[in-house]
Write an enzyme that holds these catalytic residues in place. Structure first.
Site, PDB file in Angstrom:
ATOM      1  N   CYS A 333       0.803  -1.222   0.000  1.00 62.93           N
ATOM      2  CA  CYS A 333       0.000   0.000   0.000  1.00 62.93           C
ATOM      3  C   CYS A 333       0.842   1.281   0.000  1.00 62.93           C
ATOM      4  CB  CYS A 333      -0.975   0.005   1.166  1.00 62.93           C
ATOM      5  SG  CYS A 333      -0.280  -0.449   2.755  1.00 62.93           S
ATOM      6  N   ARG A 362       7.069 -11.538   5.180  1.00 60.51           N
ATOM      7  CA  ARG A 362       6.560 -11.399   6.551  1.00 60.51           C
ATOM      8  C   ARG A 362       7.272 -12.408   7.457  1.00 60.51           C
ATOM      9  NH1 ARG A 362       0.012 -10.543   5.458  1.00 60.51           N
ATOM     10  NH2 ARG A 362       0.277  -8.745   4.062  1.00 60.51           N
ATOM     11  N   GLN A 380       1.150 -11.158  -3.493  1.00 58.95           N
ATOM     12  CA  GLN A 380      -0.261 -10.778  -3.359  1.00 58.95           C
ATOM     13  C   GLN A 380      -0.781 -10.232  -4.679  1.00 58.95           C
ATOM     14  OE1 GLN A 380       0.250  -7.940  -0.058  1.00 58.95           O
ATOM     15  NE2 GLN A 380      -1.257  -9.143   1.052  1.00 58.95           N
ATOM     16  N   ASP A 382      -2.466  -7.723  -5.271  1.00 59.20           N
ATOM     17  CA  ASP A 382      -2.818  -6.592  -4.422  1.00 59.20           C
ATOM     18  C   ASP A 382      -3.272  -5.399  -5.257  1.00 59.20           C
ATOM     19  OD1 ASP A 382      -3.159  -5.471  -1.989  1.00 59.20           O
ATOM     20  OD2 ASP A 382      -1.039  -5.294  -1.482  1.00 59.20           O
ATOM     21  N   HIS A 384      -5.066  -1.222  -4.804  1.00 66.08           N
ATOM     22  CA  HIS A 384      -5.529  -0.134  -3.949  1.00 66.08           C
ATOM     23  C   HIS A 384      -6.340   0.830  -4.796  1.00 66.08           C
ATOM     24  CE1 HIS A 384      -2.228  -1.894  -1.666  1.00 66.08           C
ATOM     25  NE2 HIS A 384      -2.939  -1.550  -0.611  1.00 66.08           N
ATOM     26  N   LYS A 463     -12.587  -4.605   7.615  1.00 63.94           N
ATOM     27  CA  LYS A 463     -12.427  -5.372   6.380  1.00 63.94           C
ATOM     28  C   LYS A 463     -13.494  -6.446   6.250  1.00 63.94           C
ATOM     29  CE  LYS A 463      -9.127  -8.580   8.538  1.00 63.94           C
ATOM     30  NZ  LYS A 463      -7.897  -9.375   8.353  1.00 63.94           N
ATOM     31  N   HIS A 509      -8.178  -1.142   0.202  1.00 63.83           N
ATOM     32  CA  HIS A 509      -7.145  -2.164   0.009  1.00 63.83           C
ATOM     33  C   HIS A 509      -7.895  -3.445  -0.363  1.00 63.83           C
ATOM     34  CE1 HIS A 509      -4.226   0.063   2.838  1.00 63.83           C
ATOM     35  NE2 HIS A 509      -5.405   0.618   3.098  1.00 63.83           N
TER      36      HIS A 509
END
Length: 646
Positions: A333, A362, A380, A382, A384, A463, A509
């Site tokens: 992000c 991670r 991911q 991912d 945004h 979320k 997100h």
């Protein structure tokens, strides 16, 4: 005294037990299935005297979730008793029930062996045959401390000190006694369907700084039939284990010399994930997303601004370059917000939808790593979405529709949870309320049911988590949709509104698959490695009967490649049966057999994975058959897709 039992008024003597009252209000068949009783919100052992204030007593049956929980926890005690009888020097720690079973952690000087588990299980059966009563005694903290000190059970003393209560309950059956809140079944004879499964390492209190213990896992059910059904399920799950199939299909491996929790993708595995990533990327573009890419590390002060350093740093890796601290990204992000801030946007340019197949790292504890399902390095899908507040509802709904399309493609059923503000969080109460309301209203407008998961949101916003169920009914958390008013404020994101003034956008997100690695692990187990034709790394394999068909087989190979079919040829001088079995083990969707007859007619004999035989087909007919099978799943969602290595 009168008491209501399962909707029926019954008369019992003063001081009667719960069991005596339930016997009066239930049939013999019903009573045999009762494990404990409930009075209001309190669960009571069957041999407990009915409280004077209790006016209604409800049975808890052995096949209910609560009843199974009691059976499993009681079986954990049964196992601990057996361990102490067979291995007196073992120290007991904790033994809760868990989903579909139970475990108990022991401190013992040597590892438990499979033979030990067999012996423990036999001892448990003897205790069942003895039909010992579970009894409960309330004691003061000092009495409890002395009781377990005399037994040499140090771990129980630590629990007593940590709990800091004035009174404790000690449950006993036979010669075994344990510190426990209960409740438990009335007698050991009620525990007739259990199986010990395996032993694993576990740190005391879940802290890797503490001593490592041995955790014995087991499963327990209301009757032998239910136990057998679950054991059959476990056998099927074992066959589908993605780690085993990953080796069998030569998809991926884990190399300890390179570090734990990081997958190495082999040619076929890398091709499978490329097919998936290619499909997802094309879908993003069709849905109005723009491709972006950010760096792997960013300065630490950015992570401090975002709140990750204060709220997430135990899961991050850090390094130093030119005396400047950097953090390896656990999320994408921050880079996306910096890309947005490259220029001042107009309200007409919103929403900005940024998509990245972003690799993140991670710091997961070694004890929780599990194949592709829990890794330290993963990618991911991912994105945004930075939008105006008035666009937020439509953007959330668009993401939900994308989730529905993807889950439908893979035949997943799913459920949704709305996770609310955790204790450790940033942002104002007003922003959290606005964000939570936006998610709930979008779900309500779409008519989708969802559960509330209190306090499990991200630290920057609430979320929606999407939990998919695979063909074995197992639940996996994949997609997530998070609404965030806080980070746009911390990074000073803005746009010029219709009024010519600066305004603050809101950020969504979202990840549809979540982790590509995790999603692939789930898919491998869901399909047991037999991927749909569109998704298979090899869609067809050409098999020759003898060397004399080699020249024609090479022409067939080129023909199918030009059609965009992922095909390979097995031209080895091996028996056809051996080649067929090998292709079946590797779960190839189509086998194209070529003998002298096929060469003469310029055709192939098509065998379909699963044993069906499509027979002798021309090359064009065989290609059409394979391509039609590859396109079939996309018709349901109105999507289209093609991928070729040529």
């Amino acid at each position: 005294m009168q008491i209501e039992v399962a909707g029926k008024q019954v008369e019992v003597a003063e001081g009667a037990s719960c069991a005596e009252a339930l016997k009066e209000g239930l049939s013999k068949k019903q009573f045999k299935k009762v494990v404990v009783a409930k009075c209001g919100g309190t669960t009571l052992d069957l041999n407990t005297t009915i409280p004077a204030t209790c006016t209604t007593l409800e049975p808890v049956f052995d096949d209910s979730p609560e009843g199974l929980d009691v059976i499993r926890h009681s079986t954990a005690h049964l196992m601990a008793e057996a361990v102490k009888k067979l291995f007196p020097s073992a120290k007991v720690t904790i033994g809760p029930s868990v989903e579909n079973g139970f475990y108990y952690d022991f401190d013992f000087e040597r590892p438990f062996t499979p033979e030990d588990l067999e012996a423990i299980e036999k001892e448990m059966q003897r205790s069942v045959g003895a039909d010992q009563e579970f009894s409960c005694r309330k004691v003061s903290a000092d009495e409890a401390r002395k009781f377990f000190a005399d037994m040499g059970e140090d771990y129980k003393l630590e629990l007593i000190d940590d709990l800091g209560e004035e009174e404790y309950s000690i449950y006993r059956h036979g010669d075994f006694a344990d510190l426990c809140r209960g409740p438990h079944v009335a007698r050991t004879g009620m525990l007739k369907a259990f199986k010990l499964l395996n032993v694993a390492g576990a740190y005391w209190r879940g802290d890797e700084k503490n001593k490592q213990l041995q955790r014995i896992y087991g499963t327990a059910w209301q009757d032998p039939k239910a136990l057998k059904k679950h054991l059959d399920y476990l056998e099927e799950a074992k066959k589908r284990d993605h780690r085993k199939l990953g080796t069998q299909l030569d998809l991926f491996s884990f190399q300890e010399q390179g570090g734990a929790g990081m997958a190495y993708w082999h040619p076929k595995g890398a091709l499978v994930r490329t097919i998936l990533e290619d499909f997802v990327t094309k879908e993003q573009l069709k849905r109005g997303y723009q491709l972006v890419r950010g760096p792997q590390i960013l300065k630490r002060d950015l992570w401090e601004t975002s709140g990750h350093y204060d709220n997430y740093r135990e899961n991050m890796y850090f390094t130093e370059i030119d005396e400047q601290a950097y953090g390896v990204k656990p999320m994408n992000c921050l880079a996306h917000m910096l890309i947005y801030n490259r220029k001042l946007m107009s309200y007409r340019e919103l929403p900005q939808r940024y998509f990245e197949l972003g690799m993140v790292h991670r710091h997961e504890k070694s004890g929780v790593l599990h194949g592709l399902l829990r890794v330290r390095c993963f990618t991911q899908d991912d994105a945004h979405i930075i939008c105006r507040p008035d666009q937020l509802q439509d953007e959330i709904k668009g993401v939900v529709k994308w989730v529905q399309d993807l889950m439908g493609l893979f035949d997943f059923t799913y459920s949704m949870e709305l996770s609310t503000r955790p204790e450790k969080s940033i942002g104002s109460d007003e922003d959290w309320e606005r964000a939570t309301k936006a998610l709930s209203e979008a779900m309500d407008d779409l008519g989708l049911p969802y559960e509330i998961n209190e306090g499990d949101g991200a630290f920057y916003g609430p979320k929606i988590d999407v939990k998919v169920r695979d063909c074995l009914g197992r639940e996996w958390q994949c997609s997530t949709i998070q609404v965030d008013f806080t980070l746009p404020d911390r990074f000073d994101l803005s746009y010029i509104g219709e009024d010519g003034e600066r305004h603050r956008p809101v950020m969504v997100h979202r990840a549809i698959m979540g982790s590509v690695e995790r999603f692939l692990g789930i898919l491998i187990e869901h399909y047991a490695g037999a991927f749909p034709v569109w998704f298979a790394p090899v869609q067809a394999r050409i098999l020759t009967v003898t060397d004399s068909q080699r020249d024609f087989a090479e022409k067939v190979l080129q023909f199918f490649q030009e059609k965009g079919i992922r095909v390979e040829a097995d031209l080895r001088n091996e028996k056809l049966g051996y080649k067929v079995r090998e292709a079946q083990v590797e779960k190839i969707p189509y086998m194209l057999v070529i003998g002298d007859k096929e060469v003469e007619s310029e055709s192939v004999n098509v065998r379909v994975r699963g044993g069906d035989d499509a027979g002798l087909l021309s090359l064009e007919e065989a290609a059409e058959l394979i391509l039609a099978a590859a396109k079939e799943p996309f018709k349901r969602g109105g999507m289209s897709y093609s991928f070729s290595t040529t």
